[in-house]
Each structure stands twice: as structure tokens, then as C-alpha cells.
Design an enzyme around this catalytic site. Sequence first.
Site, PDB file in Angstrom:
ATOM      1  N   GLU A 153     -62.437 -36.283  13.968  1.00 23.24           N
ATOM      2  CA  GLU A 153     -62.191 -35.916  12.589  1.00 23.24           C
ATOM      3  C   GLU A 153     -63.476 -35.368  11.965  1.00 23.24           C
ATOM      4  OE1 GLU A 153     -58.738 -37.807  10.335  1.00 23.24           O
ATOM      5  OE2 GLU A 153     -60.500 -39.000   9.845  1.00 23.24           O
ATOM      6  N   GLU A 208     -64.060 -31.907  13.303  1.00 16.42           N
ATOM      7  CA  GLU A 208     -63.115 -30.982  12.690  1.00 16.42           C
ATOM      8  C   GLU A 208     -63.559 -30.668  11.257  1.00 16.42           C
ATOM      9  OE1 GLU A 208     -59.114 -32.452  12.426  1.00 16.42           O
ATOM     10  OE2 GLU A 208     -58.287 -30.504  11.852  1.00 16.42           O
ATOM     11  N   CYS A 235     -54.124 -40.199   9.661  1.00 13.38           N
ATOM     12  CA  CYS A 235     -53.943 -41.399  10.482  1.00 13.38           C
ATOM     13  C   CYS A 235     -52.856 -42.339   9.986  1.00 13.38           C
ATOM     14  CB  CYS A 235     -55.268 -42.141  10.633  1.00 13.38           C
ATOM     15  SG  CYS A 235     -56.084 -42.368   9.078  1.00 13.38           S
ATOM     16  N   SER A 239     -55.604 -33.029   8.801  1.00 14.91           N
ATOM     17  CA  SER A 239     -56.437 -33.038  10.000  1.00 14.91           C
ATOM     18  C   SER A 239     -55.513 -32.996  11.207  1.00 14.91           C
ATOM     19  CB  SER A 239     -57.278 -34.316  10.024  1.00 14.91           C
ATOM     20  OG  SER A 239     -57.597 -34.662  11.346  1.00 14.91           O
ATOM     21  N   LYS A 271     -45.473 -46.587  12.284  1.00 14.38           N
ATOM     22  CA  LYS A 271     -46.032 -46.269  13.602  1.00 14.38           C
ATOM     23  C   LYS A 271     -44.997 -46.417  14.705  1.00 14.38           C
ATOM     24  CE  LYS A 271     -50.890 -46.453  12.748  1.00 14.38           C
ATOM     25  NZ  LYS A 271     -51.504 -47.202  11.643  1.00 14.38           N
ATOM     26  N   GLU A 274     -43.758 -43.037  14.532  1.00 16.33           N
ATOM     27  CA  GLU A 274     -44.785 -42.109  15.023  1.00 16.33           C
ATOM     28  C   GLU A 274     -44.825 -42.068  16.554  1.00 16.33           C
ATOM     29  OE1 GLU A 274     -48.816 -43.517  14.678  1.00 16.33           O
ATOM     30  OE2 GLU A 274     -49.576 -41.509  14.238  1.00 16.33           O
ATOM     31  N   GLU A 292     -44.523 -34.953  19.754  1.00 20.09           N
ATOM     32  CA  GLU A 292     -45.906 -34.554  20.024  1.00 20.09           C
ATOM     33  C   GLU A 292     -46.717 -35.690  20.650  1.00 20.09           C
ATOM     34  OE1 GLU A 292     -43.977 -34.488  17.216  1.00 20.09           O
ATOM     35  OE2 GLU A 292     -45.476 -34.542  15.633  1.00 20.09           O
ATOM     36  N   CYS A 318     -53.605 -50.105   5.098  1.00 21.55           N
ATOM     37  CA  CYS A 318     -52.834 -50.744   6.165  1.00 21.55           C
ATOM     38  C   CYS A 318     -52.786 -52.262   6.077  1.00 21.55           C
ATOM     39  CB  CYS A 318     -53.410 -50.369   7.521  1.00 21.55           C
ATOM     40  SG  CYS A 318     -53.373 -48.613   7.848  1.00 21.55           S
TER      41      CYS A 318
HETATM   42  S1  SF4 Z   1     -49.494 -49.404   7.292  1.00 21.74           S
HETATM   43 FE1  SF4 Z   1     -48.995 -47.959   5.667  1.00 21.74          FE
HETATM   44  S2  SF4 Z   1     -50.985 -47.019   5.222  1.00 21.74           S
HETATM   45 FE2  SF4 Z   1     -51.161 -47.978   7.215  1.00 21.74          FE
HETATM   46  S3  SF4 Z   1     -50.629 -46.420   8.688  1.00 21.74           S
HETATM   47 FE3  SF4 Z   1     -48.753 -47.528   8.256  1.00 21.74          FE
HETATM   48  S4  SF4 Z   1     -47.792 -46.373   6.642  1.00 21.74           S
HETATM   49 FE4  SF4 Z   1     -49.906 -45.721   6.706  1.00 21.74          FE
END
Ligand code: SF4
Lengths: 530, 210
Positions: free
Chosen positions: A282, A285, A302, A322, A361, A364, A369, A506
Site C-alpha cells: 500500500e 502504491e 482492507c 487501493s 470477510k 470477501e 478475484e 474491526c
Molecule cells: S470488521 Fe468491519 S471494519 Fe473490519 S474489515 Fe470487517 S467490515 Fe471492515
Amino acid sequence: MENELVNLTIDNQKITVKKGTTILQAAKQAGIDIPTLCFLKDINEVGDCRMCIVEVEGRKGFATSCIQTVEEGMVVHTHTPNVLEARHVILDLIISNHAKDCLTCTRSGNCELQSLAVKFNVLNVEFPGEMTKHKIDDLSPSIVRDFNKCILCRRCVAACKNVQKIGAIDCINRGFESCISTVGDHSLNDVNCTFCGQCIEACPTGALHEKETIDDVWVKLKDPDTYVIVQTAPGVRVALGEEFGMEIGTNVTKKMVTALKRLGFDKVFDTNTGADFTIMEEANEFVERFKNHDHLPMITSCSPGWVRYIEMNYPELLPHLSTCKSPHQMFGAILKSYYAKKEGIDPSKMYVVSVMPCIAKKFEAKREEMQNDGLYDVDNVITTRELSRMIKQANIEFEKLEDSEFDLPMGDATGAGAIFGTTGGVMEAALRTAQDTLTGKDLEKIDFEQVRGGDGIKRATVNIGGKTIKVVAASGLANAKEILEEIKKGKSDYQFVEIMACPGGCVMGGGQPIKSSRIRSRSRCKKTKS
Amino acid sequence: MEENLKQLKLVDLHGGCIPGEHLDTPIDYESLKAIGSMMGSGGLIVMDDTKCMVCLAKFYLEFTVSESCGKCTPCRIGTKRMLEILERLCAGEGSELDIYKLEKLAVNIQKSSICGLGQSAPNPVISTMKYFREEFREHAIQKECKALECKAMSKIIIDEEKCKGCGLCQKHCPVRAIKGEGREKRIIDQEKCIKCGTCLTSCPFHAIGN
Ligand code: SF4
Ligand code: SF4
Ligand code: SF4
Ligand code: SF4
Ligand code: SF4
Ligand code: SF4
């Protein structure tokens, strides 16, 4: 005005409180507990559930203590037989339209409805009757919604609409048919939900929960042919202890590592290692883009909840994002390439589990990708809550565990990533690295200026290699929206923006231990930095 | 009509019912309030003893249940539960305990709902129960609706004495509940009868009644 005082009597106790205090707060100050269910401080103060009713002398009917403010000379009774009977009837009514599946419910033992039922000694339902029936929505990789357990407190709606300013869910229909739904009654998977999980954190019952995937982890742990690696995010270690009765914010890193080893993982890594890579990339970049005036400000990528938000709401601003993968994804990719080669492990026999404070996540990790040669970077994402369930399933007495250290995949982590969990951390680490790349010198401590009472936006100006760089860190999607609007209108003079979907970052993610409305606190944030 | 006058009812859905003995009450705000009713829109329905008060309470509750906005618990779920109890009573499936539950719900919904709708929703039940309690008990315990409005409890029977065996009723019955052939006296199969009342008017000898 603000400091004006009001005298009142609650349960024969005389007390003086600030004007504007609610009866509920005043009672609390007097050490008197009033039950609540729909109340969520600062987020949902609407008086819907009626559990908090009290008697006020001279008033017909009951007063709603969570919204009614105190008045001079008020005489309040919080537990007369009439009040107690009414609360019991109300609780009974809620339970009469609730799927009573405690034995197989993920919230059992940490459910506000269940604890009230225990407290009120509800041994049978006095007013049974027709129950509303709802289809369970489990189509998304992140959230399951089971409205047969919904008590219509609307805390989730407030979290989504007022705190995150998304409005993916709302109450529809009238009367007995009321329910929480989405536009067109679609699955959360198919509407503007970001999977931030703030609604789960707000829910008092088991109506909302993460899509649990620990069974898959157990299967892999049992398989001798699979090399099972686990990595844990910084937010997890300061919250996991709460699931075992420890004080909010206790850092249990070393016990956690021991527990993971006992569960049978072949290697236990720290996502901070991945964070270091993310930060390095990062920073590089950023340096490049800063030099070339390429789509500034650059915005961090992130937080997958945040990425989903910008994709759905501001696709035209995507070039500002990013291109870096989030730390655990990057780490997963490294584990299945560089590390697998170094250790002589067949990457297709490798199973990478990420323990995250996050439910976005889960989504994600399943994005297209996020794979290489047909292999996912990360095979399974489980939340802090799910890890605590695995530890409990294995009958491990967490509090008594000895300490262990993380395994080191390729030497030590720098520790820059340790502040990833809190807001401003990613950017600070990246700037530090950028400074190092450009000048070879250490960056002085960044003094973030708290904006608006410290509620989610922090700005700072830093000097790197003789250049002034304006940076801003925001957490919570409502704040993100403000910043994006500025960029869109061309009014933004920042070069670097950090955004996290969850208010507080987080550590306050949607996969973290759920605290009852009575003790919700942000003290976790402070502990990640230490 | 005065001797079988059962109640005066102000035409306001949340007003209360007043029995015949209060016939002399002046129609003004205070006087009505004093006997547990309210002025509402000022209209008035007069009913005689062919009207069932449990049915009436049920009718009003149906209205509130459909009007409830659903925001607060007592009104959203409570009025629904009250309606269910009234439906049970009218279907002859109620019990004495139901009367007690109905009252308990009514009082608590009245005191704990957020807005006027929920707070006044139980009024029709409270006032009918106050003045016509016996009728609720008849429904709950004897399973009897003296006003013959609650069809589930009424029994349609053919008077053996009067029936001439013409069979006309049989031709009219939509569910073939009437048995008998030729000039035999007809009998209604109570299991099959849906109490539609068609046969009542079809009999030229007025042999069918309830
Ligand atoms: S906990 Fe919330 S702030 Fe942290 S990565 Fe997941 S969605 Fe994003
Ligand atoms: S939501 Fe609470 S009360 Fe309902 S089944 Fe789950 S644990 Fe039990
Ligand atoms: S996950 Fe976030 S965006 Fe989705 S419904 Fe819940 S609060 Fe709203
Ligand atoms: S889903 Fe949970 S938070 Fe939302 S209204 Fe239902 S019980 Fe409340
Ligand atoms: S009492 Fe009022 S607020 Fe409560 S559900 Fe009924 S109509 Fe809505
Ligand atoms: S009441 Fe109707 S269903 Fe019953 S016997 Fe007469 S016609 Fe048939």
C-alpha cells in the site's frame, strides 16, 4: 440549561439528576434496574417493546422510562405489582410469537430475551396463539436471518439505517403481520447490504447471526492429508476473552494461540504478518500514485464491508481504491505460494482458515478475484464468536490455558500491522513505511486530530520527504459516505483516506462477541493499540 | 322493545357499551364517561337481545387488530391474542380461563400501549364484560349463545311433530346434511350441518328451528 438539575423520587429514594435525563438513566444512577429489550443506548431509543414501563404518580397509564425525561418533583415507582404484571404480560406476548428453540440456538446463553424469561420465571406461555411464519434467509455467505426469532425490537434497523446510513432493512407490514424485511423481500445477498454485521451486533436474540462454517473446519482438522493453517486478526485477541467471562478488552493472544494448537491446527499464524505485506504494498502504491497524481486521494481497501459499499454506491470512485488485497487474503495467497513451496507442501492440500472479527470477510474470501490457479487464498473465514464455540466444543478451559507464541512463517512481524484493528492504524503504518521508503528516516508520531467529538473521523497532516500530506481516517459507513461525497464533488484535499466499514473499526466488527445492550462498550478499541 | 333492550352503543369504535338499565343517562361527555363509555362521534347503536355481545366485542377487536400499526408489543400481539380468545368463545371452544385471560390482557394492553389506538383497543371488551359478563360465561362454560348469533354453538333441528316429510329442506341443503327418504320425517346430521340457515326458510310447515 444543560446543567440545570431536577429532583425526583424513584422507589422512595430521592435523587437529583441533570435535566433531560430519562427515567431509565435516573433509576440507573440511583442503583435501580429497569428491564429493557428494544433499548440500545444512542442507537435505538424508541420505547417499542414496553418492558421499561414504570408508574408515575398522577399519571394515567404507564410511563416509558427509556424515553420519558424526568420532571421536577416526579414520583416514580419501578416495580409495583401492576407494573410487574404488565411487564410479565408483555414478555409473555413476545414469547408467544417466538420460536422457542433455545437448545439449538446460537444465542443461547447470551440472549437478552432468554435472560429476561429466566429472570421473570416464565415457566409456560400464558397467552399462546398463532405465530407468524418466516422463511429463513441463508443465501448470503455472511448473514443468516431467522425472523421466527425476531421480537421486532428494531435495533437492527436502527443500526443499519441510522448508524451505518445504509437502510438495507426496515420494518414492513402492519400489526401482527409486521416484520423486518428488505426491498422486495429479497435475500440480504441481493440487496444493498454491505455485510458489515452491525445489525447482528445490535440484535438481542438469535434472529440474526453469522453463517456458521466451523463444521467445515472440524472436517479438515480430522483429515490427516490436509495441512490446516489458521491465522488470526488483531481484533480477535482483544475480544475472544469476553466469550469466556473475561473483562472487555483483555488481551488473550497467548492463550488463544495455545487453544488453536490444541484444536489441532498445523500452524498458527498472526495476520499481522500479512498486514505487513499489505502495508508495504500500500505504501509503495501510494508513493507511486502520489508522484503521478494518479487518482488521489488513495483509499484503503482492507475492509471488505467498505469495499462492497463503494462498489454498490460509488462505482465511479472505484479507481481511488487501493489495489491491495486485505491482509488476511494477501497472507493466504503467500501461504499457498511462497510458503507452500518453501515448506514443500502441496498447496491443494493446504486449508487456510482466517479467524476474523468480521463477517464481510466470509463474503470477501469467496470473491472470484480471491483465488489463484483455482485455489482460494483463504478457504474458510470464521468469526471470533465461532472460534469461541470451537474452543467450547473441544471442552478446553480457556481461562486456565498456558501461554504459547505464534508460529513464524518467515521471521518476525514488524508490529506495524498490530494497529490494523483500530481506525487510523492502516494508514499510519502505510505512511510510516512510505516515509521509510522515501527518506530512510522514521516518521514522527502522527497526531490525529479528532473530528466531531472523536466519533469516527480523524484527520492529520504529515510531512513526508518535505511534502505535506493530508490524511483522514474514518470508521463507520455514515462517515465514509460524507468523505466520498466530498471526493465526488471535488472538494476533498486529502491524499490518503482510510476507511473501515464498522464504527470503531474491526475491533467493533460484526463477528465480535455480542454484548448485551446493558454493557455495550467501546473499551475494546483502546486495548488493540497496546 | 324496552323490556328486552340490551344495550345502547355509541357509534365510536372505541366507545363502550351501555346496558338497558342506563337508558336514562344523558348523552353528554361527562355522564357517558362516568358509566365507562365515551362520546366518540356521538352516534348511537341500539341493540336488542338478538345481538350477541361476545360477537360484538369480536367485531370491534377485528377492527383494532387490522388497524394496529405494529410498533409496540401489547397492541401488536396482545390485541391479536384477545381476538383469538373471542374467536374461541364464539366457536364454542372457550373456557372459563379464557374469560380471565381476556380481562388480564385488556387491562394490561390499555395501560401499556404507546398510543391511543392500543390504549383504547380493549374498551369494547372491558365494557361488554362489565355489563354482560353472564353472556361471556354462557359462551365459555355452557357453550351457549342465547342470541343465536354464534353459529358454531347453535343447533338447527327439525321438529318431529311439525315435519310432514315433504323433503323440501333436503333439496335446499347445500351440504346434504339432511337425512330421510320418501315421506319419512327428516333429521339433520349435526356433524355435516354448516348452520347456513337455508332450510329454516325452505320449510313450508315452519318445522325447522334453532
Ligand atoms: S470488521 Fe468491519 S471494519 Fe473490519 S474489515 Fe470487517 S467490515 Fe471492515
Ligand atoms: S433467540 Fe433467545 S430465546 Fe429465542 S431461541 Fe434463541 S436463545 Fe432462545
Ligand atoms: S450487515 Fe450492515 S448493511 Fe447489512 S443489513 Fe446489517 S447493518 Fe445493514
Ligand atoms: S432481527 Fe433482531 S434486532 Fe432486528 S428487530 Fe428482530 S430481534 Fe430486533
Ligand atoms: S398502540 Fe399505537 S403504537 Fe402501539 S402498535 Fe398500536 S397503533 Fe401502534
Ligand atoms: S342449516 Fe343449512 S346445512 Fe344445516 S341442514 Fe339446514 S340447509 Fe342443511
